[in-house]
Design a protein around this motif. Structure first.
Motif, PDB file in Angstrom:
ATOM      1  N   CYS A 267       0.846  -1.195   0.000  1.00  0.00           N
ATOM      2  CA  CYS A 267       0.000   0.000   0.000  1.00  0.00           C
ATOM      3  C   CYS A 267       0.880   1.243   0.000  1.00  0.00           C
ATOM      4  O   CYS A 267       1.738   1.421   0.863  1.00  0.00           O
ATOM      5  N   ALA A 268       0.696   2.115  -0.968  1.00  0.00           N
ATOM      6  CA  ALA A 268       1.529   3.300  -1.123  1.00  0.00           C
ATOM      7  C   ALA A 268       1.039   4.443  -0.229  1.00  0.00           C
ATOM      8  O   ALA A 268      -0.077   4.410   0.308  1.00  0.00           O
ATOM      9  N   LEU A 269       1.879   5.452  -0.087  1.00  0.00           N
ATOM     10  CA  LEU A 269       1.547   6.663   0.665  1.00  0.00           C
ATOM     11  C   LEU A 269       1.841   7.889  -0.186  1.00  0.00           C
ATOM     12  O   LEU A 269       2.912   8.006  -0.770  1.00  0.00           O
ATOM     13  N   VAL A 270       0.863   8.789  -0.249  1.00  0.00           N
ATOM     14  CA  VAL A 270       1.078  10.117  -0.816  1.00  0.00           C
ATOM     15  C   VAL A 270       1.008  11.084   0.364  1.00  0.00           C
ATOM     16  O   VAL A 270      -0.076  11.447   0.814  1.00  0.00           O
ATOM     17  N   PRO A 271       2.148  11.497   0.924  1.00  0.00           N
ATOM     18  CA  PRO A 271       2.137  12.193   2.213  1.00  0.00           C
ATOM     19  C   PRO A 271       1.647  13.640   2.179  1.00  0.00           C
ATOM     20  O   PRO A 271       1.248  14.169   3.214  1.00  0.00           O
ATOM     21  N   THR A 272       1.682  14.282   1.033  1.00  0.00           N
ATOM     22  CA  THR A 272       1.263  15.698   0.925  1.00  0.00           C
ATOM     23  C   THR A 272       1.840  16.525   2.070  1.00  0.00           C
ATOM     24  O   THR A 272       1.122  17.207   2.797  1.00  0.00           O
ATOM     25  N   LEU A 273       3.154  16.501   2.218  1.00  0.00           N
ATOM     26  CA  LEU A 273       3.804  17.151   3.357  1.00  0.00           C
ATOM     27  C   LEU A 273       3.523  18.645   3.424  1.00  0.00           C
ATOM     28  O   LEU A 273       3.445  19.222   4.511  1.00  0.00           O
ATOM     29  N   GLY A 274       3.341  19.276   2.282  1.00  0.00           N
ATOM     30  CA  GLY A 274       3.149  20.721   2.268  1.00  0.00           C
ATOM     31  C   GLY A 274       1.877  21.195   2.933  1.00  0.00           C
ATOM     32  O   GLY A 274       1.812  22.340   3.391  1.00  0.00           O
ATOM     33  N   VAL A 275       0.851  20.350   3.027  1.00  0.00           N
ATOM     34  CA  VAL A 275      -0.426  20.825   3.551  1.00  0.00           C
ATOM     35  C   VAL A 275      -0.363  21.156   5.030  1.00  0.00           C
ATOM     36  O   VAL A 275      -1.229  21.871   5.542  1.00  0.00           O
ATOM     37  N   VAL A 314       7.597   1.695   2.838  1.00  0.00           N
ATOM     38  CA  VAL A 314       6.349   1.967   2.130  1.00  0.00           C
ATOM     39  C   VAL A 314       6.662   2.719   0.835  1.00  0.00           C
ATOM     40  O   VAL A 314       7.444   3.680   0.852  1.00  0.00           O
ATOM     41  N   PRO A 315       6.082   2.336  -0.309  1.00  0.00           N
ATOM     42  CA  PRO A 315       6.264   3.128  -1.526  1.00  0.00           C
ATOM     43  C   PRO A 315       5.622   4.511  -1.337  1.00  0.00           C
ATOM     44  O   PRO A 315       4.464   4.601  -0.910  1.00  0.00           O
ATOM     45  N   VAL A 316       6.364   5.562  -1.622  1.00  0.00           N
ATOM     46  CA  VAL A 316       5.821   6.915  -1.462  1.00  0.00           C
ATOM     47  C   VAL A 316       5.785   7.617  -2.813  1.00  0.00           C
ATOM     48  O   VAL A 316       6.627   7.377  -3.680  1.00  0.00           O
ATOM     49  N   GLY A 350      15.554   9.514  -4.211  1.00  0.00           N
ATOM     50  CA  GLY A 350      14.266   9.000  -3.774  1.00  0.00           C
ATOM     51  C   GLY A 350      13.118   9.898  -4.178  1.00  0.00           C
ATOM     52  O   GLY A 350      12.043   9.425  -4.564  1.00  0.00           O
ATOM     53  N   ALA A 351      13.336  11.219  -4.096  1.00  0.00           N
ATOM     54  CA  ALA A 351      12.296  12.158  -4.517  1.00  0.00           C
ATOM     55  C   ALA A 351      12.043  12.037  -6.010  1.00  0.00           C
ATOM     56  O   ALA A 351      10.893  12.128  -6.466  1.00  0.00           O
ATOM     57  N   LEU A 352      13.109  11.832  -6.780  1.00  0.00           N
ATOM     58  CA  LEU A 352      12.949  11.647  -8.223  1.00  0.00           C
ATOM     59  C   LEU A 352      12.088  10.415  -8.506  1.00  0.00           C
ATOM     60  O   LEU A 352      11.187  10.458  -9.356  1.00  0.00           O
ATOM     61  N   ALA A 353      12.333   9.327  -7.792  1.00  0.00           N
ATOM     62  CA  ALA A 353      11.517   8.126  -7.978  1.00  0.00           C
ATOM     63  C   ALA A 353      10.072   8.381  -7.555  1.00  0.00           C
ATOM     64  O   ALA A 353       9.128   7.931  -8.225  1.00  0.00           O
ATOM     65  N   ALA A 354       9.880   9.103  -6.445  1.00  0.00           N
ATOM     66  CA  ALA A 354       8.527   9.368  -5.938  1.00  0.00           C
ATOM     67  C   ALA A 354       7.703  10.211  -6.898  1.00  0.00           C
ATOM     68  O   ALA A 354       6.467  10.190  -6.854  1.00  0.00           O
ATOM     69  N   ALA A 355       8.383  10.944  -7.776  1.00  0.00           N
ATOM     70  CA  ALA A 355       7.700  11.810  -8.726  1.00  0.00           C
ATOM     71  C   ALA A 355       7.643  11.235 -10.126  1.00  0.00           C
ATOM     72  O   ALA A 355       7.060  11.854 -11.024  1.00  0.00           O
TER      73      ALA A 355
END
Length: 419
Positions: A267-275, A314-316, A350-355
């Motif tokens: 199960c992946a996570l989209v954390p939306t850290l900016g919110v 966790v996949p992010v 990692g950020a490149l992969a997440a995007a």
């Protein structure tokens, strides 16, 4: 924009499938597809072997800049209407006005390097009309993968807007999922807890029963659609994950146990850290004090949850929740979120992969998108720097190609200058 055949040369290449930057490279794009990528001399030899001199594409000298994949933003609301004056204006739009407003946001998102978006609750099903217009070439914007309207319980998170559909009971949620699929949804979104933007709820308010969650998940899976859930508290997330949930949005209050279960179930996570750290954005929109306090107050625990997810494997995936193009901290919201993900534990690669690669795999389009590879669609960015080692490289964008369609530097600059 017109599709074209072009040789991108005097450049470097970076994607999440590479350990290091490919230097002194070239990329041959033909009719929207990457035909060759590699060391410049090798690509030139391939061109000479395949094409007569008169048929060879023009060469575009990138002067040492880097070619990378276009970005996915996996949590967008092009019709976002938060509490406050601007949100009230958007909520008052007719469906016709709304789709034009969303089309402008889509265009501006593309100018920021976002070549694919996952919409996770849009008003009045305007997202389907916009998706069709972009696919037909009548509008300019990212590829749209959409959930249609999000499913909520009566009075649940986001019930005030036409971006959600109120349902109750297992049969109601099953029907709601089928209605979105009938409309053309690529995935299903469900609100299983409260959140930041609901005045009469809290982040940890549970909003669905086990039977309701199971009905949504099983119905979507029967139709080969994945399910993502707006969710904050660990207990309801854990229960949903064990029922087969495919993705969590936000995950403000994870625990190590819940994160481990997410990793185990894929199960992946989209954390939306900016919110939970976007006071500047809230001030511009006139968001009321109660919402700002709840959002910004959630910040420290939000980061802890994100790091728990990373530690568990966790996949992010990157998702801004803020409009992808919105100007914040001297850049756009997508690049800002990208930087936060890197800074708070993921690192540049990692950020490149997440995007890029992780979202492409989640959406089932990794055979066509997500990396700079032969046979894939030419959704490409040109940036200054090495995204494998420097997450800020995505802030230095000079060109966008979407399936071979080029957006000029001047257009990018003009798009960045406007809100």
């Amino acid at each position: 924009m017109q599709r074209t055949s072009v040789l991108l040369s005097q450049c470097h290449v970076a994607d999440a499938d590479r350990d290091v930057l490919l230097e002194d490279a070239a990329v041959w794009v033909d009719d929207g597809t990457i035909r060759a990528v590699g060391p410049r001399d090798r690509v030139l030899d391939e061109l000479r072997e395949e094409l007569a001199a008169a048929d060879r594409p023009p060469e575009l000298d990138l002067a040492g800049r880097t070619v990378m994949p276009g970005l996915f933003n996996m949590h967008t609301h092009l019709s976002l209407a938060l509490p406050g004056p601007l949100g009230a204006q958007i909520a008052a739009m007719t469906p016709h006005e709304l789709v034009l407003y969303m089309a402008d946001g889509a265009r501006r998102s593309l100018l920021c390097g976002v070549t694919s978006v996952r919409c996770v609750a849009e008003s009045d099903h305007a997202d389907f009309a916009l998706r069709a217009a972009i696919e037909a070439g009548r509008a300019q914007g990212p590829r749209i993968y959409t959930a249609g309207r999000a499913l909520v319980c009566t009075g649940g998170h986001g019930h005030e807007t036409s971006s959600t559909l109120e349902c109750d009971g297992a049969d109601g949620f099953r029907r709601g999922a089928r209605e979105q699929i009938r409309a053309g949804a690529d995935l299903i979104k469900v609100m299983i807890s409260g959140g930041i933007a609901g005045e009469h709820e809290s982040i940890d308010t549970r909003q669905l029963t086990s039977d309701e969650m199971a009905a949504v998940i099983s119905t979507a899976h029967e139709w080969n659609r994945k399910v993502t859930a707006h969710a904050g508290p660990a207990p309801v997330i854990l229960e949903a994950v064990e029922l087969g949930l495919d993705c969590v949005e936000h995950g403000y209050q994870l625990t190590p146990e819940t994160a481990a279960a997410m990793a185990s179930h894929g199960c992946a996570l989209v954390p939306t850290l900016g919110v939970s750290r976007c006071g500047e954005f809230f001030d511009e929109l006139g968001v009321p004090a109660w919402m700002q306090q709840r959002a910004l107050g959630a910040g420290p625990r939000h980061v802890e949850s994100y790091r728990m997810a990373l530690d568990a494997g966790v996949p992010v995936m990157l998702g801004s929740d803020l409009p992808p193009f919105w100007r914040i901290d001297g850049t756009n919201a997508t690049a800002w979120e990208y930087g936060l993900m890197a800074e708070l534990g993921l690192g540049a690669r990692g950020a490149l992969a997440a995007a890029t690669t992780v979202p492409a795999a989640w959406l089932g389009v990794d055979d066509r998108l997500g990396s700079v590879a032969v046979g894939k669609h030419a959704d490409l960015l040109v940036v200054d720097g090495d995204p494998l080692t420097d997450a800020s490289a995505v802030r230095r964008l000079s060109m966008v190609l979407q399936q071979g369609c080029r957006v000029d530097v001047a257009e990018v600059a003009a798009g960045a200058a406007r809100r």
